[in-house]
Design a protein around this motif. Structure first.
Motif, mmCIF file in Angstrom:
data_model
loop_
_atom_site.group_PDB
_atom_site.id
_atom_site.type_symbol
_atom_site.label_atom_id
_atom_site.label_comp_id
_atom_site.label_asym_id
_atom_site.label_seq_id
_atom_site.Cartn_x
_atom_site.Cartn_y
_atom_site.Cartn_z
ATOM 1 N N GLU A 188 -8.879 7.180 10.695
ATOM 2 C CA GLU A 188 -7.447 6.411 10.543
ATOM 3 C C GLU A 188 -8.840 5.204 10.260
ATOM 4 O OE1 GLU A 188 -4.852 5.575 9.684
ATOM 5 O OE2 GLU A 188 -4.157 7.478 10.526
ATOM 6 N N CYS A 235 0.984 6.788 9.524
ATOM 7 C CA CYS A 235 -0.379 7.122 8.454
ATOM 8 C C CYS A 235 0.168 8.551 7.716
ATOM 9 C CB CYS A 235 -1.210 6.291 8.908
ATOM 10 S SG CYS A 235 -1.575 4.729 8.839
ATOM 11 N N HIS A 256 -4.465 1.384 2.401
ATOM 12 C CA HIS A 256 -5.406 2.225 3.625
ATOM 13 C C HIS A 256 -4.091 3.721 3.921
ATOM 14 C CE1 HIS A 256 -5.584 3.409 8.256
ATOM 15 N NE2 HIS A 256 -4.507 3.842 7.640
ATOM 16 N N GLU A 257 -2.844 4.222 3.243
ATOM 17 C CA GLU A 257 -2.931 4.276 3.059
ATOM 18 C C GLU A 257 -3.192 5.614 1.371
ATOM 19 O OE1 GLU A 257 -0.562 5.573 4.902
ATOM 20 O OE2 GLU A 257 -0.441 3.904 6.423
ATOM 21 N N HIS A 264 -5.055 4.377 16.159
ATOM 22 C CA HIS A 264 -5.389 4.130 15.370
ATOM 23 C C HIS A 264 -6.428 3.648 15.079
ATOM 24 C CE1 HIS A 264 -1.337 5.118 13.019
ATOM 25 N NE2 HIS A 264 -2.174 4.470 12.330
ATOM 26 N N HIS A 269 -6.249 7.518 2.944
ATOM 27 C CA HIS A 269 -5.609 8.514 2.986
ATOM 28 C C HIS A 269 -5.489 9.735 2.229
ATOM 29 C CE1 HIS A 269 -5.058 7.472 7.557
ATOM 30 N NE2 HIS A 269 -3.761 6.878 7.182
HETATM 31 ZN ZN LIG Z 1 -3.294 5.419 8.380
#
Ligand SMILES: [Zn+2]
Length: 249
Positions: A174, A26, A153-154, A225, A157
């Motif tokens: 996370e 991640c 989700h990515e 996570h 980040h």
């Molecule tokens: Zn992640």
């Protein structure tokens, strides 16, 4: 722009998904390190073409369709975050590139070769990279909604990096990314940029249940996570209540 997230037949997703996020790094290379390799900016066409409006919920799971879903998810995420930044008077820079790879070490992040069976946001080069074979396998087994979640989700980040958010514990980073992925999806559905088919919400739920940490994983571990319950709770908190629920400060 309208993209339908069609439903695909689900098969047993637990086995694959447990491996899936157990392996996923991640965040690689640190959230706030500006140096590192800089892949060339051009992205493949990017946007949702009019073709994306077609009903693709026909049960096919071709690689071409997977690529289209990734491109759609990227396009929707970019538009979503651009609008959020604009609303708060900030300039938005899309994540530089989304890079599929097939071999271990084919892509590096800040000098660290990326392993197979992984998907990461690399802050050092400001790109998302994913093992394409692994991702297509997950797409086939779990369904297309999961592609939108994974990309979201990515992408989250990358947004955390832009906002300078860096928590002490991985699990906080996370779970916030899960919440932000939920917000991007929920808000995009409410804005009619994305339409869910019957079963997609359940697909998110089952997928998140499957990607929770093992019960013996300490919450403070570097790779933590969150448990299945924590991840599900964070995602749907964002999905239902938008970014206000994600503690972006
Ligand atoms: Zn992640």
């Amino acid at each position: 722009m309208t993209t339908r997230v069609g439903r695909r037949p689900r098969s047993s997703l637990a086995g694959l998904l447990v491996a899936l996020v157990a392996a996923a790094g991640c965040v690689v290379g640190g959230v706030s390190e500006p140096e590192g390799q800089q892949p060339a900016p051009p992205r493949p066409g990017g946007g949702s073409s009019p073709g994306a409006e077609q009903n693709r919920a026909d049960g096919t799971t071709s690689v071409a369709e997977f690529r289209q879903d990734v491109a759609d998810a990227q396009s929707i995420a970019e538009r979503y975050w651009a609008a959020q930044f604009r609303a708060s008077g900030q300039r938005f820079r899309p994540i530089r590139r989304i890079i599929p790879y097939q071999r271990a070490g084919e892509v590096s992040c800040g000098g660290q070769p990326l392993p197979r069976n992984n998907a990461v946001y690399c802050s050092a080069g400001d790109f998302i990279a994913y093992d394409v074979n692994w991702s297509v396998a997950a797409f086939r087994q779990v369904g297309d909604a999961f592609v939108f979640y994974l990309l979201g989700h990515e992408y989250a980040h990358g947004i955390q990096a832009r906002l300078g958010i860096r928590y002490s514990y991985t699990i906080q980073q996370e779970l916030q990314a899960d919440c932000m992925a939920g917000a991007y999806l929920g808000d995009s559905v409410r804005a009619k940029a994305l339409r869910l088919a019957d079963g997609d919400l359940e697909e998110f739920r089952e997928g998140l249940l499957a990607v929770g940490d093992a019960p013996d994983q300490p919450w403070f571990a570097e790779g933590a996570h969150g448990t299945a319950e924590q991840r599900t709770e964070s995602f749907f908190r964002g999905y239902e209540r938008s970014l206000a629920a994600c503690d972006l400060g």
